[in-house]
Scaffold this active site. Structure first.
Site, PDB file in Angstrom:
ATOM      1  N   HIS A   1      62.024  77.067  69.520  1.00 36.23           N
ATOM      2  CA  HIS A   1      63.207  77.358  69.330  1.00 36.23           C
ATOM      3  C   HIS A   1      64.252  76.388  69.347  1.00 36.23           C
ATOM      4  CE1 HIS A   1      67.047  79.298  70.847  1.00 36.23           C
ATOM      5  NE2 HIS A   1      66.849  80.233  70.045  1.00 36.23           N
TER       6      HIS A   1
ATOM      7  N   ARG B   1      64.660  88.790  57.602  1.00 30.12           N
ATOM      8  CA  ARG B   1      63.068  88.908  58.108  1.00 30.12           C
ATOM      9  C   ARG B   1      63.535  90.210  59.138  1.00 30.12           C
ATOM     10  NH1 ARG B   1      59.797  84.490  61.308  1.00 30.12           N
ATOM     11  NH2 ARG B   1      61.375  85.127  62.750  1.00 30.12           N
TER      12      ARG B   1
ATOM     13  N   GLU C   1      51.809  84.316  57.386  1.00 27.79           N
ATOM     14  CA  GLU C   1      51.666  83.473  58.458  1.00 27.79           C
ATOM     15  C   GLU C   1      50.242  83.872  59.493  1.00 27.79           C
ATOM     16  OE1 GLU C   1      55.447  83.896  60.665  1.00 27.79           O
ATOM     17  OE2 GLU C   1      55.483  85.790  60.384  1.00 27.79           O
TER      18      GLU C   1
ATOM     19  N   ASP D   1      53.455  79.679  62.202  1.00 29.61           N
ATOM     20  CA  ASP D   1      52.552  80.242  62.902  1.00 29.61           C
ATOM     21  C   ASP D   1      51.122  80.156  62.188  1.00 29.61           C
ATOM     22  OD1 ASP D   1      53.405  81.934  64.806  1.00 29.61           O
ATOM     23  OD2 ASP D   1      54.662  82.828  63.644  1.00 29.61           O
TER      24      ASP D   1
ATOM     25  N   CYS E   1      58.787  79.297  54.219  1.00 26.70           N
ATOM     26  CA  CYS E   1      59.965  79.426  54.898  1.00 26.70           C
ATOM     27  C   CYS E   1      59.794  78.627  56.250  1.00 26.70           C
ATOM     28  CB  CYS E   1      60.566  80.794  55.263  1.00 26.70           C
ATOM     29  SG  CYS E   1      59.645  81.976  55.876  1.00 26.70           S
TER      30      CYS E   1
HETATM   31  C1  PEP Z   1      56.709  80.745  60.700  1.00 27.08           C
HETATM   32  O1  PEP Z   1      55.824  81.142  61.492  1.00 27.08           O
HETATM   33  O2  PEP Z   1      56.503  79.818  60.038  1.00 27.08           O
HETATM   34  C2  PEP Z   1      58.108  81.228  60.656  1.00 27.08           C
HETATM   35  C3  PEP Z   1      58.908  80.740  59.585  1.00 27.08           C
HETATM   36  O3  PEP Z   1      58.435  82.195  61.577  1.00 27.08           O
HETATM   37  P1  PEP Z   1      58.930  81.777  63.136  1.00 27.08           P
HETATM   38  O4  PEP Z   1      58.824  80.486  63.157  1.00 27.08           O
HETATM   39  O5  PEP Z   1      60.042  82.359  63.336  1.00 27.08           O
HETATM   40  O6  PEP Z   1      57.589  82.154  63.911  1.00 27.08           O
HETATM   41 MG    MG Z   2      56.458  83.100  62.331  1.00 25.61          MG
END
Ligand code: PEP
Ligand code: MG
Length: 762
Positions: free
Chosen positions: A417, A550, A647, A672, A719
């Site tokens: 994060h 999303r 993902e 992910d 993304c």
């Molecule tokens: C990912 O998993 O690449 C993604 C963009 O989602 P997050 O990082 O929010 O899990």
């Molecule tokens: Mg993700």
């Protein structure tokens, strides 16, 4: 355990005898690879040496209760033990065995075996003592040697009996360098359980040397081998001080696909008398020549195939050529195929003291006052201009993060994060330092270099080479990632061609209330409004360009921090728990509210908004989500772009079924996808070196998905964080992707690499 074990008698499982390095050399020796001959002075011999001198107890008592954070004390204890060891006596019989083995190290192996212990004098007559390398190879029960790599001593070009014995004792002593002691204490390895073997190996005086990668690291193509070569010792390649020749081979037929010859002006050589490495000019007639002959390239290719097949994973192999004979000197798994964006600083103020190292999570340099926040109730202490130091941030830290000029965390990897949010805000961030909250003190001044992943004491000047890229036009669209409405305008000005991912999580955390609570308190309009306002700001800043939102993807541990979040299930592993669309479909009221916010925007004419659903594993999840969208009055795909995040490996393998169900686009969530494919927790700093989005297994899945999507005319995008990585962008362009989403600071850079790939220049 024998005191002396020749390489030919070792195998890869003999770590407790010869350490990881020795066991590995033995294994390759047994495969009949041209490994320079040698032997291990076993870990048992080291134990016998300690016992003979009755010194073990004394050593361990010196270390008893040592505070390893007290650097000068640690250093003095380490020196005391090392001095003690090098002054001890090696038992006479062990000494004899070592010297006898040393004398016969460059013998003819078969002949020696036949004659061993019969007529050794045949070899002794009229010959000089051999030149050898003496290297440490630490062993720990149940532990791969890699954890200790580089901590112990190595001596090159050793010659002479006394010199060998001295070098051996220094290797034993190096088990107690300050660094090694610190490492063991920090990782809870009892000193008593870590031993050391010493390897004595024939020294190669290479005229040419280099590295073989059994997977081409430039494009991660596992059907290709890359060989690098230089004149002299291989050290000049490893240290990056020259540009080596580079040959790419196709792995099946060992045909040379490309050769890149670089003019080499100087080389490293060993001055045997001075016992040091010296620089020498490369002779004029060799400077422009291909360094390895075609025959040598092919032979190295053969060795590469044999070694990779044997170990079953891609290898990085060091070789040397002496008098026309090729030697394999080391092989180890490739762990970092094109990883990270970390860059060392070009200039750092003299005397600057590095106090922490972590992962370079968001570029830039900033100095400020440390504010340590151990729980979210203390966030108020972070004032404008401070440096937020914490274990790991969660979405409810964002307001404090906005006040900070830089962020440092103990935990987390490049997709944690703190890393994601800092990049978006454009402030430096170093994650995964393991100990920032322990080492740093409130109000002390530090400088954070987020480009290199380093923290310095005090306010110091640190400069990085400017990376400047002209704006270029590309066919593949380069978009940005925007999670915070307040930063949308800034992001739109980068020349970004849309938004490939809006995470609702930060907007939700900004509202401080659990979505469920809005519904229970009959305030669902307030939740719809929260989403509506946030998305409107972003979609407004990007008018006329696609903005994909999303549906919410908070994990239970993040939900728990919100008002009304006490009832969230306590999951052992929230990352694999109830989040993403599986959560949305269980909490239908919440999902419905989010869709209603999108509908409202659509009705107002902001029809650049598209929707995507996260963490999909079943076609049914797509069908049901589309149903809910219809219920709020929007026809997915026809009236509003509707996509799926890819993902999870499950979503990869059902991509055809997802396409048949009709979708507007897919977007790769490589954070992910990598985590789930490699089984590497994306937030675990201990194994952050293994988190590799360029792993062939991840790339192959992406290529597979793109090919199928093309068949169904489904747009493809990325993304995940890896989109901001030049190599990944280049790979995806060649694979046929339609758009790439990047951090706002990387728009021009990625456009440059996209353009290079589009023009066949990479
Ligand atoms: C990912 O998993 O690449 C993604 C963009 O989602 P997050 O990082 O929010 O899990
Ligand atoms: Mg993700």
């Amino acid at each position: 355990m024998e005191d002396i074990v020749w390489f030919k008698d070792l195998k890869k499982t003999d770590i407790s005898i010869a350490g990881g390095k020795g066991a590995n050399l033995g294994e390759m020796f047994a495969m009949n690879l041209p490994v320079p001959n040698g032997f291990a002075i076993s870990a048992g011999a080291y134990k016998r040496f300690l016992d003979y001198n009755h010194v073990a107890k004394k050593i361990y008592s010196i270390l008893q209760g040592l505070d390893v954070e007290n650097n000068s004390l640690l250093q003095s204890k380490a020196n005391e033990i090392q001095k003690l060891i090098v002054e001890l006596k090696i038992p006479d019989d062990l000494k004899d065995k070592i010297l006898e083995a040393y004398e016969y190290i460059d013998k003819n192996k078969e002949l020696f075996d036949k004659l061993a212990n019969k007529n050794l004098d045949i070899f002794r007559a009229g010959r000089e003592l051999p030149l050898v390398a003496v290297r440490s190879s630490a062993t720990a029960e149940d532990l791969p040697e890699a954890s200790f790599a580089g901590q112990q001593a190595t001596f090159l070009n050793v010659k002479g009996k006394q010199q060998i014995l001295d070098a051996v004792k220094k290797c034993w002593a190096s088990l107690f360098t300050a660094r090694a002691i610190y490492y063991r204490i920090k990782n809870n390895f009892p000193h008593e359980k870590v031993f050391i073997s010493v390897l004595v190996q024939k020294q190669i005086q290479s005229q040419k040397a280099g590295v073989i990668f059994t997977v081409n690291p430039l494009n991660n193509n596992d059907k290709e081998i890359m060989i690098e070569a230089c004149y002299g010792l291989g050290e000049s390649i490893v240290s990056g001080s020259i540009s080596p020749d580079q040959y790419i081979l196709d792995k099946t037929f060992l045909r040379v696909i490309s050769k890149k010859m670089n003019r080499q002006e100087w080389m490293f050589k060993t001055d045997v008398n001075l016992k040091q490495t010296i620089k020498r000019n490369v002779p004029e007639d060799l400077k422009y020549k291909q360094i390895l002959s075609d025959h040598e390239i092919r032979a190295l290719g053969e060795f590469a195939k044999i070694i990779e097949k044997h170990y079953e994973i891609p290898q990085d192999i060091e070789y040397a050529v002496e008098s026309g004979q090729i030697y394999i000197v080391q092989s180890r798994p490739i762990t970092t195929l094109n990883k990270g964006e970390e860059r060392e600083a070009e200039q750092v103020e003299k005397g600057a003291e590095k106090i922490l190292k972590g992962l370079a999570a968001s570029p830039g340099v900033a100095s400020g006052k440390v504010k340590i926040v151990k729980d979210k109730d203390n966030l108020d202490k972070v004032e404008k201009g401070d440096i937020l130091v914490t274990i790991m941030t969660t979405p409810d830290y964002v307001p404090a993060m906005k006040r900070a000029v830089a962020i440092i965390t103990d935990e987390g990897g490049a997709t944690a994060h703190a890393a994601i949010v800092s990049r978006e805000m454009g402030i430096p961030c170093v994650v995964g330092t393991e100990k920032a909250t322990h080492i740093l003190k409130d109000d002390e001044i530090v400088t954070v270099d987020g480009t290199a992943g380093v923290v310095y004491k005090g306010s110091v000047s640190v400069q990085h080479k400017e990376e400047h890229y002209e704006t270029v036009k590309t066919k593949v669209k380069v978009k940005t990632l925007v999670d915070m409405p307040d930063f949308a305008e800034k992001s739109a000005k980068t020349g970004s061609e849309g938004v490939g991912l809006v995470r609702l999580e930060i907007m939700i955390a900004d509202g401080k209330i659990h979505p469920r609570k809005y519904i229970e308190d009959n305030k669902k309009e307030a939740y719809i409004d929260l989403i509506y306002r946030g998305v409107k700001k972003i979609a407004g800043a990007f008018k006329g360009k696609p903005v994909w939102i999303r549906t919410s993807d908070l994990r239970t541990d993040e939900y728990r921090n919100l008002e009304g979040g006490d009832e969230e299930a306590k999951e052992d592993n929230p990352m694999l728990g109830c989040h993403g669309i599986r959560r949305g479909l269980r909490d239908l009221d919440i999902l419905r509210c989010e869709f209603m916010a999108f509908k409202q925007l659509h009705d107002e004419g902001l029809n650049n908004v598209g929707v995507m659903i996260p963490f999909v594993i079943n076609v049914d999840e797509l069908k049901k989500s589309k149903e809910i969208m219809r219920e709020v009055g929007l026809e997915p795909v026809d009236e509003i772009d509707f996509g799926v995040m890819i993902e999870t490996p499950a979503s990869v393998w059902i991509i055809e079924e997802l396409c048949k169900e009709k979708i507007s686009f897919i977007s790769f969530g490589t954070n992910d996808l990598t985590q789930l494919t490699l089984g590497v927790d994306r937030n675990n700093e201990v194994i952050a070196d293994l988190f590799n989005e360029m792993h062939p297994s991840v790339l192959k899945q992406m290529k597979f998905v793109i090919d199928i999507c093309k068949k169904y005319n489904v747009e493809t995008s990325i993304c995940g964080q890896a989109g901001s990585n030049a190599e990944m962008a280049s790979f995806l362009v060649k694979a046929g992707i339609d758009s790439i989403s990047v951090n706002p600071d990387a728009v021009n850079k990625i456009k440059h690499f996209v353009s290079e790939a589009e023009h066949g220049r990479s």
